[in-house]
Design a protein around this motif. Structure first.
Motif, PDB file in Angstrom:
ATOM      1  N   SER A   1     -32.276  23.006  30.446  1.00  8.56           N
ATOM      2  CA  SER A   1     -31.081  22.287  30.018  1.00  8.56           C
ATOM      3  C   SER A   1     -29.813  23.076  30.341  1.00  8.56           C
ATOM      4  O   SER A   1     -28.798  22.504  30.748  1.00  8.56           O
ATOM      5  CB  SER A   1     -31.231  21.969  28.526  1.00  8.56           C
TER       6      SER A   1
ATOM      7  N   LYS B   1     -28.864  23.343  22.997  1.00  2.77           N
ATOM      8  CA  LYS B   1     -29.088  21.943  22.712  1.00  2.77           C
ATOM      9  C   LYS B   1     -29.058  21.677  21.213  1.00  2.77           C
ATOM     10  O   LYS B   1     -28.519  20.688  20.759  1.00  2.77           O
ATOM     11  CB  LYS B   1     -30.451  21.521  23.271  1.00  2.77           C
TER      12      LYS B   1
ATOM     13  N   HIS C   1     -22.221  15.335  26.983  1.00  2.55           N
ATOM     14  CA  HIS C   1     -23.459  15.219  26.203  1.00  2.55           C
ATOM     15  C   HIS C   1     -23.160  14.735  24.788  1.00  2.55           C
ATOM     16  O   HIS C   1     -23.857  13.888  24.231  1.00  2.55           O
ATOM     17  CB  HIS C   1     -24.159  16.577  26.183  1.00  2.55           C
TER      18      HIS C   1
END
Lengths: 452, 452
Positions: A225, B7, B43
């Motif tokens: 990611s 993340k 995102h």
């Protein structure tokens, strides 16, 4: 580097391979296999049924074995490694990158790994033991140790002369790693920047200190990611004390991304992402059998529900005709929701904060589509069995089941994740059990109430 | 480059976002959004329900809009672009790479694209028209025009001085492209090689002429496969006459790989890989409805089959109880085969030459697992309904259905592909229709024969 070949060439290659095999033209095959780029040769071997792979592998020249082996998937690697002794493994993997050797070794039993390491020279052994000490699915397991490091106080001119002393730079070297005298990572010096800067400036002046190095224990998925978000070609790996351990390159990250994406697809059918397309019957059948067995259990649960309403079905056989429709529509609607949620979780889009919104959205979509198709099914069922009551009942059952399906499809993966169960793997079975049970229960239950 | 963020930070970011939104702390959100790396901001926006996205977008500073926009998925891009005029689009995309601008423009109607192009400066317009003239899913659509070219007859020393005249080199520049005086591609000169070579040699002496440049019309999927097999960071793109058009970089290829892998997963549930996780109810419901409608049609076909045996079910209600088991086991077995074949096709493993072997393997696996579970189901059904005949019938039906399922799961995607229909999209619906029909038909047919 040999000329790249197209995927659709595989077809004609396989054809000539088949011809050569049946006419015994082993010399021809040997020439072809050893002439291809290693990735292509590996692709060809993977595309060959397992029975013929052994023959192909025999025809690979020993100096190409390592290069081809590293491109094969885990299962095929294991198949070939089983026939080698430790010495052979050490010989053919010589010259490969540390992470690729580590990947190959991980297919072997611990005892053999030890033997292989013992037969390597000291430097290689240390390098590989380093990578092996981290889990395969972490940054440490993905890294290579082929870094080029420089000190911050030297000038670019000195750095450039230092580079020129190398025979060649490691593949995918897009930057030098700047370390202090303790070998702790302090910054990146990109080759692109070196080439446009005045040679008299020092490394310190132009190095990039904003890049956060990757911790060796970080999961491969998180590493992927980061690479995707920051468009990295390579990135430094450090331990908890900021000591530089190695670097990760984009080619290995691409493999992680490919595997991660395949994982959801394969898991939803109860398969492993490493599944070898051309594995033998004997290794394929048992793996599939387990999943079928689990499904059988849940199918019996659904049958148990139907059994509760035996009496009603005996009176109104049309119920038996129509009941699979309710279950099937619920299954499809639920699977759609489940797939969206599983993909969203894989992309890191779904968290505690937005999952409630998502669940509500899915239930609303389920209710709307339930209503639309319920009306159509109601009409069709009424005409078919000349009975408006059965139309009304199937419509009501369908709305109930589609809303339940949406709820289950959205909530199940979230629950599974919080229980550390793979949502893609378990989601499908549990979901269809829910939609079957609720589908049969609501349809037959309502029917029993109204026809009794 | 800002510090990479994890993340799992999305969660806490979303939380503070929610708090700030409900307390009206717009200043705080603006600071956060504009302080994040563009990929992270994108995102965050993608992870936000569509109703709040408009507010977030308002808070993005105009100089960050282009950078963030290029990282958003197609659907969200389109949502924001709809509110801009051509001038605005031209302003915010200034400075982006040609392929990213082309991607963004492709969300707009043709008339607006024309307007945006007209309001760009000449050089930019030509650059982007070039990329736009190729399909989005080809090498031409993926390429950038930011190449650095050199002639073969100059020395490395001259080339290095030429580089030093640049402010900076384009991202992901790992090699210079060597062209003749007609701008035709003749070779690659990697920076890595430049840095270790004697400055007095000529480019011709050390350039790599073995690399085959990519044809602009080659499909994105084939491009991705080349990058994966040869571990490229960037690769030159040429037209049919070998004129250099631009280059493709690994970051764009990673997106192709991600989308391609997502495609199979999403298609099998009748979804699009571009599906926006947080789209509105109104845009989600119709898309899902179509798929449910198709499934409804096939469910009615299955019901039609059951209806043929109404009389038998009336006599033996146990048949209605057990029949979903046969259908469901066939569906699961078939889906497993289908998934393996679709994945194998995506990886380029399956061709005319090995598909016969694969079909046979699958049928054999189906037969073995059919037999194993048939015995268990037979036992369970016999005990449950105290009737060995029903046990024998369900066992026979299950073996028939699992072999059919394997055959259908393996052959359907091959047929679909040869008809140019997406196997992942159509495979699932057709397959379960086959397994439902064959499952009900064999079970109820056998029962009618033996109980009549």
């Amino acid at each position: 580097m040999a000329q790249p070949a197209e995927k659709h060439h595989t077809d004609s290659r396989l054809e000539s391979l088949n011809e050569a095999l049946s006419s015994g033209g082993f010399l021809q095959i040997r020439r072809m296999l050893n002439g291809l780029p290693p990735a292509d040769a590996a692709h060809l071997i993977e595309s060959t049924p397992h029975t013929l792979r052994g023959i192909l592998w025999q025809l690979v020249d020993i100096e190409n074995e390592g290069d081809i082996l590293q491109h094969l998937n885990d299962e095929v690697q294991a198949q070939f490694l089983r026939q080698m002794d430790a010495e052979e493994v050490a010989t053919i993997t010589e010259g490969l990158e540390a992470d690729d050797i580590a990947d190959i070794l991980q297919q072997l039993p611990d005892r053999v790994i030890r033997e292989v390491l013992d037969s390597m020279d000291h430097q290689d052994r240390v390098r590989i033991e380093h990578v092996l000490s981290y889990d395969e699915d972490t940054a440490g397991g993905l890294m290579n140790t082929d870094t080029i490091t420089v000190r911050p106080n030297i000038t670019l001119d000195v750095a450039l002369r230092y580079l020129r002393r190398h025979e060649s730079l490691p593949e995918m070297t897009d930057s030098l790693l700047v370390v202090n005298r303790n070998d702790q990572f302090i910054g990146l010096l990109s080759l692109r920047k070196m080439l446009v800067s005045d040679p008299s400036v020092t490394v310190r002046e132009i190095m990039d200190t904003e890049v956060e190095p990757i911790q060796a224990t970080k999961s491969a998925r998180e590493v992927a990611s980061l690479f995707e978000r920051f468009d990295w070609v390579s990135a430094p790996v450090v331990d908890e004390n900021h000591y530089l351990l190695g670097r990760i390159t984009i080619d290995d990250v691409v493999d992680v991304i490919r595997e991660e994406s395949d994982h959801s697809l394969m898991s939803m059918a109860g398969l492993d992402e490493d599944e070898d397309t051309f594995a033998s019957v004997l290794s394929t059948a048992p793996r599939r059998a387990i999943w079928l067995g689990i499904n059988l259990l849940t199918a019996f649960v659904a049958s148990g529900v139907i059994n509760l309403f035996e009496g009603t079905i005996e009176k109104v056989v049309a119920l038996a005709v129509l009941m699979p429709i309710v279950a099937s529509m619920g299954g499809v609607a639920g699977t759609q929701t489940l797939t969206v949620v599983i993909r969203g979780m894989a992309l890191g889009h779904i968290s505690r904060n937005n999952s409630r919104w998502l669940i509500n959205r899915e239930m609303l979509v389920g209710a709307i589509n339930g209503l639309i198709w319920a009306l159509i099914v109601a009409g069709a069922a009424t005409l078919w069995f000349e009975d408006p009551l059965i139309g009304a009942i199937i419509a009501a059952a369908m709305v109930i089941n589609l809303i339940t399906a949406a709820l289950a499809g959205a909530i199940l993966p979230l629950i599974m994740k919080s229980l550390n169960i793979d949502p893609a793997l378990a989601g499908g079975v549990v979901l269809t059990t829910v939609t079957d049970v609720v589908g049969f229960m609501s349809f037959l239950g309502l029917a029993t109430y109204f026809y009794a």
